[in-house]
Motif scaffolding. Structure first.
Motif, PDB file in Angstrom:
ATOM      1  N   PHE A  76     -49.883  45.414  79.691  1.00  0.00           N
ATOM      2  CA  PHE A  76     -49.900  44.726  78.401  1.00  0.00           C
ATOM      3  C   PHE A  76     -48.731  43.746  78.315  1.00  0.00           C
ATOM      4  CE2 PHE A  76     -48.661  44.428  73.883  1.00  0.00           C
ATOM      5  CZ  PHE A  76     -49.855  43.929  73.362  1.00  0.00           C
ATOM      6  N   VAL A 136     -56.406  45.464  78.817  1.00  0.00           N
ATOM      7  CA  VAL A 136     -55.313  45.216  77.871  1.00  0.00           C
ATOM      8  C   VAL A 136     -55.062  43.710  77.734  1.00  0.00           C
ATOM      9  CG1 VAL A 136     -54.138  47.415  78.172  1.00  0.00           C
ATOM     10  CG2 VAL A 136     -53.600  45.532  79.709  1.00  0.00           C
ATOM     11  N   ALA A 140     -54.366  41.721  74.260  1.00  0.00           N
ATOM     12  CA  ALA A 140     -53.287  40.734  74.070  1.00  0.00           C
ATOM     13  C   ALA A 140     -53.866  39.381  73.679  1.00  0.00           C
ATOM     14  CB  ALA A 140     -52.459  40.610  75.343  1.00  0.00           C
TER      15      ALA A 140
END
Length: 315
Positions: A76, A136, A140
């Motif tokens: 992430f 992820v 984001a």
């Protein structure tokens, strides 16, 4: 060479699937079945309903475990870095371009087609581990897209009324993240009566977005694509400059293997379809957005395999 051709085939396949759906929208517009004027109304459905469903779904599909928590956090952080670097680079570009086009180019430089291009490519090349890392990236992407993306799309010239902070926080993307994050952190399993409709609505996002995009393309002026140096600058930044910078940063910190390859797949993805959706939603230059996304997507068939192959050489 065989590795490169394999990656090129997977990338080309995804672009072809995407543009078959675009062709449906193109034909619908030309025959009057579903025109650009009607599609503009549908854009609100994408912006306020189907895209938030995709965001919440991305949290639900990302499994949380203690063993994978650190890797997921690092992935992430990498995805956040990709967006921050893109934002930093694009902020120095297109300053002499009129604002309705400038915001489109900058948006297209930062936001990649991570959901439709990166995830399937990661599945094909890396399997479930690649999907784990790239998922992820989708999270984001949505956080930045609905905050920074909304901010630049509503930005005014000097002296005009600026963007309201309230809209930066209270928008479909941020609200969806606030709903999805606790579900992810606490591994909440939604009841089937809620989960099934949510997944069904989310599944409409890509085909609906592509069909709407096709109606915009039907009205775009493609004769000027090769005369627009800003489109090629956008493609260079999104497809070559950003991935190579990210590659250098990751190697500097010693990352390699599947983690690095997944990051490069995410970083090298072509400009997001959201470029068109946000442009329409905020009444910017739709012709420029359609031409830019199309050109960058086509060029990515060549650049993505090269970037991915480079990452795969790092053991």
């Amino acid at each position: 060479m065989e590795l490169f051709l394999g990656n090129a085939l997977v990338a080309a396949k995804q672009v072809l699937i995407l543009y078959i759906m675009v062709a449906v929208g193109f034909i619908c517009d030309k025959t009057g079945l579903f025109t650009e004027k009607t599609a503009r109304g549908t854009n609100s459905l994408l912006f306020f309903v189907t895209t938030p469903a995709v965001i919440i779904q991305s949290f639900l599909k990302t499994e949380f475990s203690k063993d994978g928590a650190i890797k997921l956090l690092i992935a992430f952080g990498g995805a956040v870095a990709i967006h921050l670097i893109g934002i930093a680079i694009s902020s120095f570009l297109f300053k002499k371009t009129e604002i309705d086009k400038r915001v489109v180019y900058r948006f297209a430089c930062v936001y990649g087609n991570v959901g439709y291009m990166a995830l399937p490519l990661a599945q094909e090349i890396l399997g479930s581990e690649g999907v784990f890392y790239c998922s992820v990236g989708v999270i984001a992407f949505n956080i930045f897209c609905f905050t920074h993306g909304s901010f630049i799309m509503t930005k005014k010239e000097k002296g005009e009324k600026s963007f309201k902070f309230k809209k930066l926080v209270l928008n479909p993307g941020v609200i969806s993240v606030l709903i999805g994050l606790p579900l992810f952190l606490f591994s909440v399993k939604l009841p089937e009566i809620i989960e099934t409709p949510l997944y069904s609505v989310a599944a409409c996002n890509t085909p609906l977005a592509m069909i709407v995009f096709g109606t915009y393309l039907a009205n775009a002026d493609f004769k000027s694509v090769f005369k627009d140096k800003n489109i090629f600058l956008t493609a260079f930044v999104k497809l070559i400059c950003m991935p190579l910078i990210i590659f250098g940063v990751y190697r500097l910190f010693g990352f390699s293997g599947a983690f690095l390859v997944a990051a490069m797949i995410t970083a090298s993805a072509p400009s997001a379809n959201n470029t068109v959706i946000f442009t329409a939603q905020y009444d910017r230059d739709l012709n420029t957005a359609s031409r830019t996304v199309t050109a960058v997507s086509v060029l990515s068939v060549i650049t993505m395999p090269l970037i991915i192959a480079l990452a795969q050489q790092m053991k």
